[in-house]
Scaffold this motif. Structure first.
Motif, PDB file in Angstrom:
ATOM      1  N   PHE A 197      48.648  53.337  15.786  1.00 31.54           N
ATOM      2  CA  PHE A 197      47.452  52.513  15.731  1.00 31.54           C
ATOM      3  C   PHE A 197      46.416  53.249  14.889  1.00 31.54           C
ATOM      4  O   PHE A 197      46.022  54.370  15.220  1.00 31.54           O
ATOM      5  CB  PHE A 197      46.902  52.270  17.131  1.00 31.54           C
ATOM      6  CG  PHE A 197      47.760  51.377  17.979  1.00 31.54           C
ATOM      7  CD1 PHE A 197      47.873  50.019  17.693  1.00 31.54           C
ATOM      8  CD2 PHE A 197      48.454  51.884  19.063  1.00 31.54           C
ATOM      9  CE1 PHE A 197      48.660  49.180  18.471  1.00 31.54           C
ATOM     10  CE2 PHE A 197      49.239  51.064  19.853  1.00 31.54           C
ATOM     11  CZ  PHE A 197      49.349  49.709  19.551  1.00 31.54           C
ATOM     12  N   ASN A 204      38.962  45.561  10.790  1.00 30.09           N
ATOM     13  CA  ASN A 204      39.242  44.425  11.653  1.00 30.09           C
ATOM     14  C   ASN A 204      40.751  44.376  11.879  1.00 30.09           C
ATOM     15  O   ASN A 204      41.520  44.349  10.922  1.00 30.09           O
ATOM     16  CB  ASN A 204      38.745  43.146  10.979  1.00 30.09           C
ATOM     17  CG  ASN A 204      38.713  41.973  11.927  1.00 30.09           C
ATOM     18  OD1 ASN A 204      39.660  41.722  12.672  1.00 30.09           O
ATOM     19  ND2 ASN A 204      37.613  41.227  11.902  1.00 30.09           N
ATOM     20  N   PRO A 205      41.207  44.349  13.139  1.00 27.49           N
ATOM     21  CA  PRO A 205      42.658  44.360  13.371  1.00 27.49           C
ATOM     22  C   PRO A 205      43.344  43.046  13.049  1.00 27.49           C
ATOM     23  O   PRO A 205      44.574  42.993  12.960  1.00 27.49           O
ATOM     24  CB  PRO A 205      42.760  44.667  14.874  1.00 27.49           C
ATOM     25  CG  PRO A 205      41.497  44.128  15.459  1.00 27.49           C
ATOM     26  CD  PRO A 205      40.446  44.375  14.403  1.00 27.49           C
ATOM     27  N   PHE A 206      42.560  41.961  12.861  1.00 23.90           N
ATOM     28  CA  PHE A 206      43.159  40.659  12.573  1.00 23.90           C
ATOM     29  C   PHE A 206      43.409  40.490  11.084  1.00 23.90           C
ATOM     30  O   PHE A 206      42.604  40.906  10.248  1.00 23.90           O
ATOM     31  CB  PHE A 206      42.237  39.535  13.051  1.00 23.90           C
ATOM     32  CG  PHE A 206      42.087  39.456  14.551  1.00 23.90           C
ATOM     33  CD1 PHE A 206      43.089  38.896  15.327  1.00 23.90           C
ATOM     34  CD2 PHE A 206      40.956  39.946  15.174  1.00 23.90           C
ATOM     35  CE1 PHE A 206      42.961  38.812  16.703  1.00 23.90           C
ATOM     36  CE2 PHE A 206      40.813  39.873  16.547  1.00 23.90           C
ATOM     37  CZ  PHE A 206      41.824  39.306  17.325  1.00 23.90           C
ATOM     38  N   ARG A 228      37.173  35.492  16.699  1.00 23.50           N
ATOM     39  CA  ARG A 228      37.869  36.780  16.650  1.00 23.50           C
ATOM     40  C   ARG A 228      36.918  37.930  16.977  1.00 23.50           C
ATOM     41  O   ARG A 228      37.296  38.893  17.656  1.00 23.50           O
ATOM     42  CB  ARG A 228      38.486  36.993  15.262  1.00 23.50           C
ATOM     43  CG  ARG A 228      39.591  36.016  14.918  1.00 23.50           C
ATOM     44  CD  ARG A 228      40.127  36.273  13.526  1.00 23.50           C
ATOM     45  NE  ARG A 228      41.366  35.544  13.276  1.00 23.50           N
ATOM     46  CZ  ARG A 228      42.142  35.745  12.213  1.00 23.50           C
ATOM     47  NH1 ARG A 228      41.788  36.637  11.298  1.00 23.50           N
ATOM     48  NH2 ARG A 228      43.250  35.056  12.071  1.00 23.50           N
ATOM     49  N   ARG A 232      37.297  43.505  23.919  1.00 22.92           N
ATOM     50  CA  ARG A 232      38.082  44.746  23.931  1.00 22.92           C
ATOM     51  C   ARG A 232      37.173  45.969  23.927  1.00 22.92           C
ATOM     52  O   ARG A 232      37.448  46.973  24.596  1.00 22.92           O
ATOM     53  CB  ARG A 232      39.023  44.789  22.722  1.00 22.92           C
ATOM     54  CG  ARG A 232      40.138  43.767  22.767  1.00 22.92           C
ATOM     55  CD  ARG A 232      40.975  43.806  21.488  1.00 22.92           C
ATOM     56  NE  ARG A 232      41.889  42.683  21.419  1.00 22.92           N
ATOM     57  CZ  ARG A 232      42.592  42.353  20.339  1.00 22.92           C
ATOM     58  NH1 ARG A 232      42.497  43.090  19.235  1.00 22.92           N
ATOM     59  NH2 ARG A 232      43.405  41.312  20.358  1.00 22.92           N
ATOM     60  N   GLY A 252      40.785  48.240  18.152  1.00 21.05           N
ATOM     61  CA  GLY A 252      41.892  47.704  17.372  1.00 21.05           C
ATOM     62  C   GLY A 252      42.678  46.635  18.088  1.00 21.05           C
ATOM     63  O   GLY A 252      42.126  45.782  18.789  1.00 21.05           O
ATOM     64  N   GLU A 253      43.981  46.705  17.937  1.00 19.44           N
ATOM     65  CA  GLU A 253      44.878  45.727  18.530  1.00 19.44           C
ATOM     66  C   GLU A 253      44.791  45.759  20.063  1.00 19.44           C
ATOM     67  O   GLU A 253      44.456  46.772  20.664  1.00 19.44           O
ATOM     68  CB  GLU A 253      46.314  46.002  18.084  1.00 19.44           C
ATOM     69  CG  GLU A 253      46.563  45.792  16.604  1.00 19.44           C
ATOM     70  CD  GLU A 253      46.105  46.937  15.714  1.00 19.44           C
ATOM     71  OE1 GLU A 253      46.283  46.851  14.492  1.00 19.44           O
ATOM     72  OE2 GLU A 253      45.566  47.934  16.247  1.00 19.44           O
ATOM     73  N   HIS A 254      45.154  44.642  20.682  1.00 17.75           N
ATOM     74  CA  HIS A 254      45.108  44.531  22.138  1.00 17.75           C
ATOM     75  C   HIS A 254      45.876  45.677  22.794  1.00 17.75           C
ATOM     76  O   HIS A 254      45.398  46.296  23.762  1.00 17.75           O
ATOM     77  CB  HIS A 254      45.694  43.182  22.560  1.00 17.75           C
ATOM     78  CG  HIS A 254      45.925  43.047  24.032  1.00 17.75           C
ATOM     79  ND1 HIS A 254      44.907  42.838  24.933  1.00 17.75           N
ATOM     80  CD2 HIS A 254      47.081  43.111  24.757  1.00 17.75           C
ATOM     81  CE1 HIS A 254      45.411  42.772  26.154  1.00 17.75           C
ATOM     82  NE2 HIS A 254      46.713  42.918  26.078  1.00 17.75           N
ATOM     83  N   GLU A 255      47.058  45.985  22.266  1.00 17.66           N
ATOM     84  CA  GLU A 255      47.908  47.003  22.876  1.00 17.66           C
ATOM     85  C   GLU A 255      47.312  48.398  22.768  1.00 17.66           C
ATOM     86  O   GLU A 255      47.664  49.297  23.532  1.00 17.66           O
ATOM     87  CB  GLU A 255      49.299  46.997  22.223  1.00 17.66           C
ATOM     88  CG  GLU A 255      50.066  45.703  22.380  1.00 17.66           C
ATOM     89  CD  GLU A 255      49.650  44.632  21.374  1.00 17.66           C
ATOM     90  OE1 GLU A 255      50.155  43.499  21.461  1.00 17.66           O
ATOM     91  OE2 GLU A 255      48.816  44.937  20.494  1.00 17.66           O
ATOM     92  N   SER A 256      46.410  48.584  21.808  1.00 15.66           N
ATOM     93  CA  SER A 256      45.861  49.922  21.587  1.00 15.66           C
ATOM     94  C   SER A 256      44.880  50.339  22.670  1.00 15.66           C
ATOM     95  O   SER A 256      44.683  51.534  22.921  1.00 15.66           O
ATOM     96  CB  SER A 256      45.175  50.002  20.220  1.00 15.66           C
ATOM     97  OG  SER A 256      43.959  49.254  20.210  1.00 15.66           O
TER      98      SER A 256
END
Length: 359
Positions: free
Chosen positions: A30, A37-39, A274, A281, A339-343
């Motif tokens: 990550f 922007n992670p998107f 977004r 987050r 960042g990303e949801h998983e991060s």
């Protein structure tokens, strides 16, 4: 072999370290070091890019179409809008226009790491005013630092890399204390992520009209996800922005960047959805870190700040070993982008593993 004779470079430039980009991430890591922007770009933006001007043709040097859209959006004249290859480019242009050898430029520290270099390149002297203990600008101290050599002041809100905002009341009191002929650059690169009701809003409050010495900067790199295309803008008095236009590199905003920015404005409602996800987050990450015992400032941007002090480099390596790339500032702290949801959960797990020795 004898060393070649090289052209002379200004000693202060030779000693100046180039701007360091956040470390690049591997395929499974990550990358939370550059406030990106992670998107991915919206489909409508990608579609608009398919019809951009052929790359064998020069772009419109003044990005007229984009400036017209922004002028309409903010209810200003075309000359009161300036567009360049990122808001940092406009910072360089404004400082070059306002300050030179023997002059001073005031900014908070720690703040955006490009500030010291852009002031030095202009020939001026940077005056760094320490942040308050909670990572906020100390505007009273910045006003106290003004001398007859001061030519410009940079105020970054939300502050990069610590995250807190300057309030509307604080900024109003600050502007009243500063001489009316002194340039104030209000750097609002992360404005779209702000949820604090009392935050200063340079464009919404039309501060540039009440105080013609104030120029407001915004960017399409962060909330709009166009960091790779490099486009930012300034709203301010036409004569002040003419100084930036005079010092800028011609043709620096590409046709693709202009088209993508216009398409992003047209899809703003979708983009701001977004942004709301990133804010959620951010809240979850900040609350989770505080629950672990970290003294995390109230970030209103798309990143959080960990005050890791002397252990910054060591702790950054722990994150890197876990495939999380953060932005360390040796001896001070580290910035972690949202960042990303998983991060989020992964950052919290690693942070938990290193927080105990700091308590």
């Amino acid at each position: 072999m004898t060393e070649p004779i090289l052209p002379r470079i200004r000693p202060e430039i030779a000693a100046l370290a180039p701007y360091r980009q956040g470390k690049q991430a591997g395929p499974d890591a990550f990358k939370l070091s550059s406030n990106e922007n992670p998107f991915a770009p919206l489909p409508s933006v990608l579609e608009a890019l398919q019809g951009t001007t052929p790359i064998n043709r020069y772009p419109d040097a003044s990005a007229t179409r984009l400036r017209e859209r922004l002028a309409t959006r903010y209810g200003v004249g075309l000359a009161e809008v300036h567009v360049a290859s990122g808001s940092v480019a406009i910072l360089y242009q404004l400082v070059q226009a306002a300050a030179s050898v023997g002059d001073e430029v005031i900014y908070a520290w720690r703040s955006f790491e490009a500030y010291p270099g852009l002031v030095l390149v202009s020939g001026a002297t940077g005056i760094q005013v320490p942040l308050a203990p909670d990572g906020r600008h100390d505007l009273d101290a910045m006003a106290d630092a003004v001398t007859d050599r001061t030519r410009a002041i940079i105020v970054c809100t939300p502050n990069n890399p610590t995250g807190p905002i300057v309030t509307s009341a604080e900024f109003a009191a600050f502007v009243d204390r500063v001489p009316a002929d002194m340039l104030i650059i209000l750097d609002e690169a992360y404005a779209e992520f702000v949820t604090a009701a009392d935050a200063v809003d340079g464009l919404g409050e039309r501060i540039f009209e009440k105080h013609p010495n104030v120029v407001v900067l915004r960017t399409f790199s962060k909330a709009y996800g166009l960091a790779g295309l490099r486009v930012g803008y300034a709203i301010g008095h036409a004569q002040v922005l003419n100084g930036a236009r005079a010092t800028g590199i011609p043709l620096s905003v590409t046709s693709a960047a202009e088209v993508a920015a216009i398409a992003s404005l047209e899809a703003e409602d979708e983009l701001l959805q977004r942004v709301a996800v990133i804010v959620e987050r951010r809240t979850r990450l900040g609350d989770g870190l505080r629950a672990q015992g970290w003294a995390v400032p109230d970030s209103q941007s798309n990143f959080v700040w960990l005050p890791t002090g002397d252990r910054t480099d060591e702790i950054a390596q722990v994150f890197h070993a876990a495939d999380i790339v953060v932005r360390p500032f040796s001896g001070d702290g580290m910035r972690i982008s949202v960042g990303e949801h998983e991060s989020v959960d992964k950052v919290l797990r690693v942070a938990q593993s290193v927080v105990a020795p700091l308590q």
